[in-house]
Scaffold this active site. Sequence first.
Site, short mmCIF file in Angstrom:
data_model
loop_
_atom_site.label_atom_id
_atom_site.label_comp_id
_atom_site.label_asym_id
_atom_site.label_seq_id
_atom_site.Cartn_x
_atom_site.Cartn_y
_atom_site.Cartn_z
N GLY A 14 45.44 49.93 47.88
CA GLY A 14 45.26 48.47 47.90
C GLY A 14 46.41 47.77 48.61
N LEU A 18 47.20 41.09 47.67
CA LEU A 18 48.36 40.24 47.38
C LEU A 18 49.54 41.08 46.87
CD1 LEU A 18 49.72 37.48 46.73
CD2 LEU A 18 48.50 37.51 44.56
N TYR A 140 35.64 42.31 33.96
CA TYR A 140 36.86 42.81 34.58
C TYR A 140 37.79 43.39 33.51
CZ TYR A 140 41.27 42.47 37.24
OH TYR A 140 42.46 42.73 37.87
N ASP A 280 36.98 26.42 31.35
CA ASP A 280 38.43 26.47 31.11
C ASP A 280 38.92 27.91 31.02
OD1 ASP A 280 39.33 23.88 31.12
OD2 ASP A 280 39.16 23.60 28.93
O1 GFB Z 1 43.08 31.40 37.98
P1 GFB Z 1 41.74 31.25 37.38
O2 GFB Z 1 40.58 31.25 38.32
O3 GFB Z 1 41.43 32.41 36.36
O4 GFB Z 1 41.69 29.88 36.56
P2 GFB Z 1 41.90 32.78 34.86
C1 GFB Z 1 42.70 29.47 35.68
C2 GFB Z 1 42.39 28.08 35.14
O5 GFB Z 1 42.52 27.12 36.21
C3 GFB Z 1 40.98 27.88 34.58
C4 GFB Z 1 41.40 26.26 36.23
O6 GFB Z 1 41.06 27.04 33.45
C5 GFB Z 1 40.27 27.15 35.72
O7 GFB Z 1 39.15 26.36 35.29
N1 GFB Z 1 41.20 25.70 37.58
C6 GFB Z 1 41.35 24.39 37.92
C7 GFB Z 1 40.82 26.38 38.69
N2 GFB Z 1 41.04 24.20 39.22
C8 GFB Z 1 40.72 25.42 39.72
C9 GFB Z 1 40.31 25.86 41.02
O8 GFB Z 1 40.16 25.08 41.97
N3 GFB Z 1 40.10 27.20 41.18
C10 GFB Z 1 40.24 28.09 40.14
N4 GFB Z 1 40.03 29.39 40.38
N5 GFB Z 1 40.60 27.69 38.90
C11 GFB Z 1 41.57 35.15 35.77
C12 GFB Z 1 40.48 36.17 35.55
O9 GFB Z 1 41.38 34.25 34.76
O10 GFB Z 1 42.86 35.67 35.61
C13 GFB Z 1 40.77 37.41 36.26
O11 GFB Z 1 39.25 35.59 35.91
C14 GFB Z 1 42.18 37.88 36.03
O12 GFB Z 1 39.85 38.38 35.87
C15 GFB Z 1 43.15 36.80 36.35
O13 GFB Z 1 42.37 38.35 34.72
C16 GFB Z 1 44.58 37.21 36.16
O14 GFB Z 1 43.37 32.72 34.70
O15 GFB Z 1 41.12 32.00 33.84
#
Ligand code: GFB
Length: 319
Positions: A14, A18, A140, A280
């Site tokens: 990989g 990132l 995941y 969330d």
């Molecule tokens: O980083 P994220 O997509 O994943 O989202 P997780 C973190 C928080 O940010 C959530 C909010 O509450 C989202 O609703 N958020 C606000 C946003 N605006 C945005 C936006 O524009 N884009 C995104 N993506 N989020 C991930 C897991 O969880 O964490 C993976 O889905 C992995 O599997 C990773 O474990 C480390 O932090 O919730």
Amino acid sequence: MHLTHPDASIYVAGHRGLLGRALVKKLRTHGYRNLLLRTREELDLRCQHSVNSFFESERPEFVILAAARVGGILANDRYPADFLGDNLLIQNHVLDAARKNGVKRLLFLGSTCIYPREAEQPMQETALLSGPLEVTNRWYAVAKITGVVQCQALRRQHGSDFVTVMATNLYGPGDNFDLTSSHVLPALMRKLHEAHTSGQKRISVWGSGSPRREFLYSEDMADACVFVLETPEEHLLHVAPDSMLNVGYGNDLSIRELCDLLQNVMGTDCALDFDRSKPDGTPRKLVDVSRLMKLGWKAPTSLQDGIQKTYAWYKSECP
Ligand code: GFB
């Protein structure tokens, strides 16, 4: 057996991701000059035959398994079969081939979403399998839990020196900035940048803004991985008898606070529209990093500095 020799062959699975790109940079800085690297086109880790042939011909001494299907909260929800299935295939093939071909130490990249949604904060490694998972990324999480437990099983049955590191939310140069599949930090960085440069001055922030997240700079994560690879087995197992180590920054902040910090560092002044139709996810996932601190490692890059470096990269690559 831990890593000591600059000529040791190290397979970074990989290396274009990132973390992978940060790992290659860090390993080279540490003087390791025998890195084995294969793109997805050259070696599809979902194909067991290809993985076995690669291990049999190249015989890597050390492996860092940083290849995985990853993505943000929405991508996890949209592609559950890929997040579960692809990750199971990749890790099963690599762990099995590494064991059969006598790899001296393997580092498996776990994630903090393996811990239960309601785990006590900060989350200790011992919280594994102690309660129900967060629904938005359980596919995941189940794959990653299987990988962690498989490493423990191989150690127990075959004496394989396979170690697992649980990374908190990573960010940094080379991150995915696609607005539907990315994680929150790169998504908000891009939204703020584009709103600011187009004069639109409003951005949509998913969810309520109240979930808390911990962010670790990708190059710090790479540094922690090399540190763990170089740590003698007896020290490591003394501190981590289950061979699990959390890697985090040590504190967290709410998504709303993250927006404020990003605006501060990026020099933007946009209004935030919270889109509560988006999930969330888990309310909080701060990891307990005391095991790694006991071994002598602590994240050096502040969130502010990491954002600054990431934004400089973003502006140069995606102006
Ligand atoms: O980083 P994220 O997509 O994943 O989202 P997780 C973190 C928080 O940010 C959530 C909010 O509450 C989202 O609703 N958020 C606000 C946003 N605006 C945005 C936006 O524009 N884009 C995104 N993506 N989020 C991930 C897991 O969880 O964490 C993976 O889905 C992995 O599997 C990773 O474990 C480390 O932090 O919730």
